[in-house]
Design a protein around this motif. Sequence first.
Motif, mmCIF file in Angstrom:
data_model
loop_
_atom_site.group_PDB
_atom_site.id
_atom_site.type_symbol
_atom_site.label_atom_id
_atom_site.label_comp_id
_atom_site.label_asym_id
_atom_site.label_seq_id
_atom_site.Cartn_x
_atom_site.Cartn_y
_atom_site.Cartn_z
ATOM 1 N N LEU A 161 47.712 38.914 36.438
ATOM 2 C CA LEU A 161 48.055 40.138 35.557
ATOM 3 C C LEU A 161 47.049 40.794 35.157
ATOM 4 C CD1 LEU A 161 50.826 38.450 33.344
ATOM 5 C CD2 LEU A 161 51.208 40.307 34.715
ATOM 6 N N ALA A 162 45.962 40.173 35.021
ATOM 7 C CA ALA A 162 44.564 40.942 34.527
ATOM 8 C C ALA A 162 44.203 41.589 35.826
ATOM 9 C CB ALA A 162 43.626 39.850 34.055
ATOM 10 N N ALA A 163 44.173 41.095 36.791
ATOM 11 C CA ALA A 163 43.550 42.026 37.907
ATOM 12 C C ALA A 163 44.666 43.051 38.104
ATOM 13 C CB ALA A 163 43.548 41.071 39.090
ATOM 14 N N TYR A 164 45.742 43.078 38.028
ATOM 15 C CA TYR A 164 46.886 44.048 38.010
ATOM 16 C C TYR A 164 46.608 45.171 37.137
ATOM 17 C CZ TYR A 164 51.103 46.688 38.394
ATOM 18 O OH TYR A 164 52.143 47.360 38.626
ATOM 19 N N GLY A 165 46.237 44.849 35.898
ATOM 20 C CA GLY A 165 45.860 45.802 34.999
ATOM 21 C C GLY A 165 44.378 46.300 34.899
ATOM 22 N N VAL A 166 43.670 45.832 35.855
ATOM 23 C CA VAL A 166 42.103 46.493 36.336
ATOM 24 C C VAL A 166 42.318 47.545 37.178
ATOM 25 C CG1 VAL A 166 39.874 45.862 37.240
ATOM 26 C CG2 VAL A 166 40.895 44.446 35.378
ATOM 27 N N ASN A 197 39.995 54.348 35.171
ATOM 28 C CA ASN A 197 39.224 55.054 34.271
ATOM 29 C C ASN A 197 38.176 54.095 34.044
ATOM 30 O OD1 ASN A 197 39.608 53.090 31.761
ATOM 31 N ND2 ASN A 197 41.662 53.630 32.200
ATOM 32 N N ARG A 198 37.071 54.581 33.290
ATOM 33 C CA ARG A 198 35.792 53.991 33.286
ATOM 34 C C ARG A 198 35.677 52.729 32.271
ATOM 35 N NH1 ARG A 198 31.054 57.983 31.448
ATOM 36 N NH2 ARG A 198 31.974 58.817 33.489
ATOM 37 N N LEU A 230 35.287 46.916 31.729
ATOM 38 C CA LEU A 230 35.820 45.549 31.503
ATOM 39 C C LEU A 230 35.809 44.714 32.582
ATOM 40 C CD1 LEU A 230 37.398 43.864 29.255
ATOM 41 C CD2 LEU A 230 39.394 44.853 29.955
ATOM 42 N N TYR A 231 36.232 45.278 33.754
ATOM 43 C CA TYR A 231 36.084 44.230 34.976
ATOM 44 C C TYR A 231 34.809 43.853 35.186
ATOM 45 C CZ TYR A 231 36.543 42.904 39.816
ATOM 46 O OH TYR A 231 36.473 42.327 41.240
ATOM 47 N N THR A 232 33.757 44.733 35.066
ATOM 48 C CA THR A 232 32.454 44.352 35.189
ATOM 49 C C THR A 232 32.019 43.330 34.251
ATOM 50 O OG1 THR A 232 32.076 46.578 36.012
ATOM 51 C CG2 THR A 232 30.085 45.249 35.410
ATOM 52 N N PHE A 233 32.545 43.461 33.222
ATOM 53 C CA PHE A 233 32.121 42.104 32.261
ATOM 54 C C PHE A 233 32.861 40.887 32.602
ATOM 55 C CE2 PHE A 233 33.855 39.968 28.417
ATOM 56 C CZ PHE A 233 32.626 39.623 27.920
ATOM 57 N N PHE A 234 34.113 40.940 33.107
ATOM 58 C CA PHE A 234 34.945 39.621 33.629
ATOM 59 C C PHE A 234 33.987 39.025 34.895
ATOM 60 C CE2 PHE A 234 39.264 41.373 32.028
ATOM 61 C CZ PHE A 234 39.245 40.702 30.853
ATOM 62 N N VAL A 235 33.652 40.040 35.730
ATOM 63 C CA VAL A 235 32.884 39.482 36.611
ATOM 64 C C VAL A 235 31.542 38.774 36.288
ATOM 65 C CG1 VAL A 235 31.755 40.222 38.996
ATOM 66 C CG2 VAL A 235 33.992 41.007 38.376
ATOM 67 N N ALA A 236 31.025 39.467 35.470
ATOM 68 C CA ALA A 236 29.406 38.818 34.887
ATOM 69 C C ALA A 236 29.853 37.578 34.317
ATOM 70 C CB ALA A 236 28.897 39.716 33.818
ATOM 71 N N LEU A 237 30.913 37.236 33.960
ATOM 72 C CA LEU A 237 31.123 35.927 33.173
ATOM 73 C C LEU A 237 31.203 34.900 34.350
ATOM 74 C CD1 LEU A 237 34.061 36.777 30.640
ATOM 75 C CD2 LEU A 237 31.665 36.220 30.153
ATOM 76 N N ILE A 238 31.170 35.028 35.578
ATOM 77 C CA ILE A 238 31.318 34.065 36.480
ATOM 78 C C ILE A 238 29.917 33.380 36.550
ATOM 79 C CG2 ILE A 238 31.396 33.555 39.058
ATOM 80 C CD1 ILE A 238 33.143 36.145 39.400
#
Length: 282
Positions: free
Chosen positions: A96-101, A106-107, A112-120
């Motif tokens: 669901l989060a990936a679908y929302g991304v 939009n920027r 927000l997606y970059t923030f998610f990826v950085a948490l890895i």
Amino acid sequence: MNKVRGEGRLQKPQVATNVILALVALFYLLPLWYALNNAFKYAESISVQPFWLTKHSFTFENIARAYEQLHFKTAFFNSALILALSLLLLVTLGSLAAYGVILPNNRAIRRLYTFFVALISVPPQITIVPLLLLLKRLDLVNSFLGVAFVYAGMYLPFVIFLYAGFMRSIPKEIVESASIDGCGPLKTYIHIYMPLLKTITGIVLVIRGVSIWNDLLVPLIVLNKNAMFTLPLQLYIFSSSKVGQWDLVFGGTVLVCLPITVFFLAFQKSFVKGVMAGSLKG
């Protein structure tokens, strides 16, 4: 003659690669064989012949005794329930989060997606203390759901990254056709995206499922009741109390590893398909 010589030269690196891969496979299989054959052996035979299993040394007694002393049924149910809850949260929330991304372009969403990826890159051990404090406030300590929430928080960034990458590879024409036919965002997610993401879901189940099943740290910190202990936690306590009794330790180890091995074999095809698809796209 030149072609034959050229083919012979090309085969030398392949032979060297095969030899290296065979040595690596042997490196991993040797400890596995050592534990497996000693799990079905009398204690006195382990020290005499640790790498060979004979008819005279063969026995099921180690497995039976370890099964009883590990409280296998209860611990297996606890591990299976935590695994099911954790994977359900990861697959549902991650997709669901990936679908929302990927749905809006939009920027703010891209950041927000970059923030998610950085948490890895954040080590899970760093988040254990704040997560435990949060679980205490929410009264989720000594709770299977609390353990599942911890695993979801630890592994969601990686799962979102995987789902978003595969969702971007789905042609937009399919989504546009679905919207023309009257499918809203939720129906598009359920009927279009998720059926096409069976392969990546299999990868998530295998990679994260094995990690969750074998994890000792989270149950050790969150669960304090003996009746709620998972199989790895029971094995840790069991092996600590059976120092020197290698027949029981090896028997318990095989029992704990058996369910997740079956689980991995069940989803092996999806895992291999996903890896091959990812390599072809790259």
